[in-house]
Design a protein around this motif. Sequence first.
Motif, mmCIF file in Angstrom:
data_model
loop_
_atom_site.group_PDB
_atom_site.id
_atom_site.type_symbol
_atom_site.label_atom_id
_atom_site.label_comp_id
_atom_site.label_asym_id
_atom_site.label_seq_id
_atom_site.Cartn_x
_atom_site.Cartn_y
_atom_site.Cartn_z
ATOM 1 N N LYS A 152 0.823 -1.199 0.000
ATOM 2 C CA LYS A 152 0.000 0.000 0.000
ATOM 3 C C LYS A 152 0.863 1.256 0.000
ATOM 4 O O LYS A 152 1.844 1.355 0.726
ATOM 5 N N THR A 153 0.500 2.222 -0.840
ATOM 6 C CA THR A 153 1.210 3.491 -0.850
ATOM 7 C C THR A 153 0.758 4.314 0.347
ATOM 8 O O THR A 153 -0.438 4.469 0.598
ATOM 9 N N ARG A 154 1.715 4.848 1.083
ATOM 10 C CA ARG A 154 1.389 5.616 2.282
ATOM 11 C C ARG A 154 1.783 7.065 2.073
ATOM 12 O O ARG A 154 2.796 7.363 1.445
ATOM 13 N N ASP A 155 0.974 7.963 2.636
ATOM 14 C CA ASP A 155 1.297 9.380 2.578
ATOM 15 C C ASP A 155 2.334 9.678 3.651
ATOM 16 O O ASP A 155 2.107 9.424 4.844
ATOM 17 N N ILE A 156 3.460 10.192 3.238
ATOM 18 C CA ILE A 156 4.533 10.545 4.162
ATOM 19 C C ILE A 156 4.665 12.056 4.186
ATOM 20 O O ILE A 156 4.817 12.695 3.139
ATOM 21 N N LEU A 157 4.589 12.622 5.356
ATOM 22 C CA LEU A 157 4.704 14.055 5.554
ATOM 23 C C LEU A 157 6.126 14.384 6.004
ATOM 24 O O LEU A 157 6.857 13.513 6.476
ATOM 25 N N HIS A 158 6.487 15.654 5.859
ATOM 26 C CA HIS A 158 7.826 16.090 6.261
ATOM 27 C C HIS A 158 7.717 17.385 7.048
ATOM 28 O O HIS A 158 6.867 18.234 6.770
ATOM 29 N N VAL A 159 8.615 17.533 8.016
ATOM 30 C CA VAL A 159 8.711 18.778 8.756
ATOM 31 C C VAL A 159 10.192 19.099 8.943
ATOM 32 O O VAL A 159 11.015 18.189 9.127
ATOM 33 N N ARG A 160 10.523 20.359 8.877
ATOM 34 C CA ARG A 160 11.914 20.790 9.021
ATOM 35 C C ARG A 160 12.205 21.089 10.489
ATOM 36 O O ARG A 160 11.489 21.855 11.137
ATOM 37 N N THR A 161 13.264 20.496 11.007
ATOM 38 C CA THR A 161 13.735 20.783 12.357
ATOM 39 C C THR A 161 15.166 21.312 12.246
ATOM 40 O O THR A 161 15.741 21.312 11.157
ATOM 41 N N PRO A 162 15.769 21.767 13.340
ATOM 42 C CA PRO A 162 17.137 22.283 13.238
ATOM 43 C C PRO A 162 18.142 21.291 12.666
ATOM 44 O O PRO A 162 19.138 21.706 12.076
ATOM 45 N N MET A 163 17.901 19.984 12.842
ATOM 46 C CA MET A 163 18.852 18.987 12.367
ATOM 47 C C MET A 163 18.349 18.149 11.204
ATOM 48 O O MET A 163 19.153 17.601 10.454
ATOM 49 N N LEU A 164 17.036 18.037 11.055
ATOM 50 C CA LEU A 164 16.487 17.046 10.131
ATOM 51 C C LEU A 164 15.406 17.597 9.222
ATOM 52 O O LEU A 164 14.681 18.541 9.575
ATOM 53 N N ASP A 165 15.293 16.969 8.059
ATOM 54 C CA ASP A 165 14.055 16.976 7.289
ATOM 55 C C ASP A 165 13.376 15.689 7.737
ATOM 56 O O ASP A 165 13.692 14.602 7.236
ATOM 57 N N LEU A 166 12.491 15.804 8.705
ATOM 58 C CA LEU A 166 11.989 14.649 9.441
ATOM 59 C C LEU A 166 10.695 14.149 8.814
ATOM 60 O O LEU A 166 9.707 14.879 8.709
ATOM 61 N N ALA A 167 10.709 12.896 8.380
ATOM 62 C CA ALA A 167 9.536 12.275 7.759
ATOM 63 C C ALA A 167 8.682 11.603 8.825
ATOM 64 O O ALA A 167 9.202 11.039 9.795
ATOM 65 N N TYR A 168 7.377 11.664 8.627
ATOM 66 C CA TYR A 168 6.469 11.013 9.568
ATOM 67 C C TYR A 168 5.158 10.680 8.874
ATOM 68 O O TYR A 168 4.837 11.231 7.814
ATOM 69 N N GLU A 169 4.428 9.764 9.472
ATOM 70 C CA GLU A 169 3.093 9.411 9.009
ATOM 71 C C GLU A 169 2.084 9.876 10.053
ATOM 72 O O GLU A 169 2.402 9.899 11.244
ATOM 73 N N GLU A 170 0.914 10.258 9.597
ATOM 74 C CA GLU A 170 -0.080 10.812 10.514
ATOM 75 C C GLU A 170 -1.429 10.153 10.288
ATOM 76 O O GLU A 170 -1.830 9.876 9.159
ATOM 77 N N HIS A 171 -2.122 9.902 11.382
ATOM 78 C CA HIS A 171 -3.441 9.277 11.358
ATOM 79 C C HIS A 171 -4.374 10.067 12.280
ATOM 80 O O HIS A 171 -3.937 10.618 13.279
ATOM 81 N N GLY A 172 -5.658 10.082 11.931
ATOM 82 C CA GLY A 172 -6.642 10.680 12.818
ATOM 83 C C GLY A 172 -6.815 12.170 12.611
ATOM 84 O O GLY A 172 -6.148 12.796 11.776
ATOM 85 N N PRO A 173 -7.715 12.789 13.392
ATOM 86 C CA PRO A 173 -8.030 14.213 13.227
ATOM 87 C C PRO A 173 -6.886 15.110 13.682
ATOM 88 O O PRO A 173 -6.236 14.841 14.686
ATOM 89 N N GLU A 174 -6.668 16.177 12.941
ATOM 90 C CA GLU A 174 -5.567 17.088 13.259
ATOM 91 C C GLU A 174 -5.772 17.782 14.598
ATOM 92 O O GLU A 174 -4.795 18.188 15.249
ATOM 93 N N ASP A 175 -7.027 17.914 15.032
ATOM 94 C CA ASP A 175 -7.284 18.594 16.297
ATOM 95 C C ASP A 175 -7.401 17.622 17.476
ATOM 96 O O ASP A 175 -7.756 18.019 18.589
ATOM 97 N N GLY A 176 -7.089 16.353 17.251
ATOM 98 C CA GLY A 176 -7.145 15.384 18.334
ATOM 99 C C GLY A 176 -5.937 15.498 19.248
ATOM 100 O O GLY A 176 -4.895 16.049 18.876
#
Length: 302
Positions: free
Chosen positions: A2-26
């Motif tokens: 299954k293809t998964r949506d991978i998100l990225h966020v920039r931190t001081p050291m990393l382009d950090l990849a993560y997966e997210e599930h559920g409501p954004e306001d949870g």
Amino acid sequence: MKTRDILHVRTPMLDLAYEEHGPEDGAAVILLHGFPYDPRAYDNVAPPLAARGYRVLVPYLRGYGPTRFVDAGVMRSGQQAALAQDLLDLMDALSIKRAALAGYDWGGRAACILAALWPARVSALVTGDGYNIQDIAAAVQPLAPEAEYRYWYQYYFHTPRGRAGLTANRAALCRLLWRLWSPTWPITDAVYAQSAESFDNPDFVEVVIHSYRHRYGYAAGDPRLQAIEDRLQRQPVIAVPAISLCGLDDGVGVPETIDPRRAQFSRFYERRLLPGTGHNIPQESPGAMVDAVLDLLSGRNI
């Protein structure tokens, strides 16, 4: 696969990849994998938590999958302070003030450190095998032979031969560790292959080798993280509600009858022993991980 949506966020050291599930306001729950695993360990943990209304994030640790260092000047450190700082940076970058944390192995270490040093940021902690903060000053003392032989891979990584072996044979070596550490889990090649993709990260070998050398005092750490390591050498108490999950078939080490680090938890703490479970707790016993998170967040049995 299954293809998964991978998100990225920039931190001081990393382009950090993560997966997210559920409501954004949870309310946030962050699930952290170990070595040599990846977010696939939580494929049967994240969806049930998301279905209960939680915002569930599953990051790829430094050196794994699509996560990348921001530039060549960032030390490819695998030390415990680096893992904790990455977790804190992730929360800051996503404006998450407080989260429940669950992890095992490297991920459990990062979660324990955040709970110990920044308890206001942690609502609850589920940790694989209890108190996971390394006591590097004491690491030079040999363990009982029964424990020492199980750590052969760590001593292997201390040598040039080990670095070369991990570089040339990372897929086969990590597959061997899966089998040795989870002897009663029927691992299939297909399941392993999904996680093994993450070990092709260009920094995987460097981060892994540094992790296992630093924890014994055989490699210097990142100077920017020394203040955290200094605090960790005091073996700080964890003052958030916590549940420890321990696999009774863990090939790295069978849990002791009496928890040797119980005194390091000053709030509610419960230890749950899992029959038929090895080292990869969330992938082998996802229901136990889900129950532990929900029990802490709901206040049941606390």
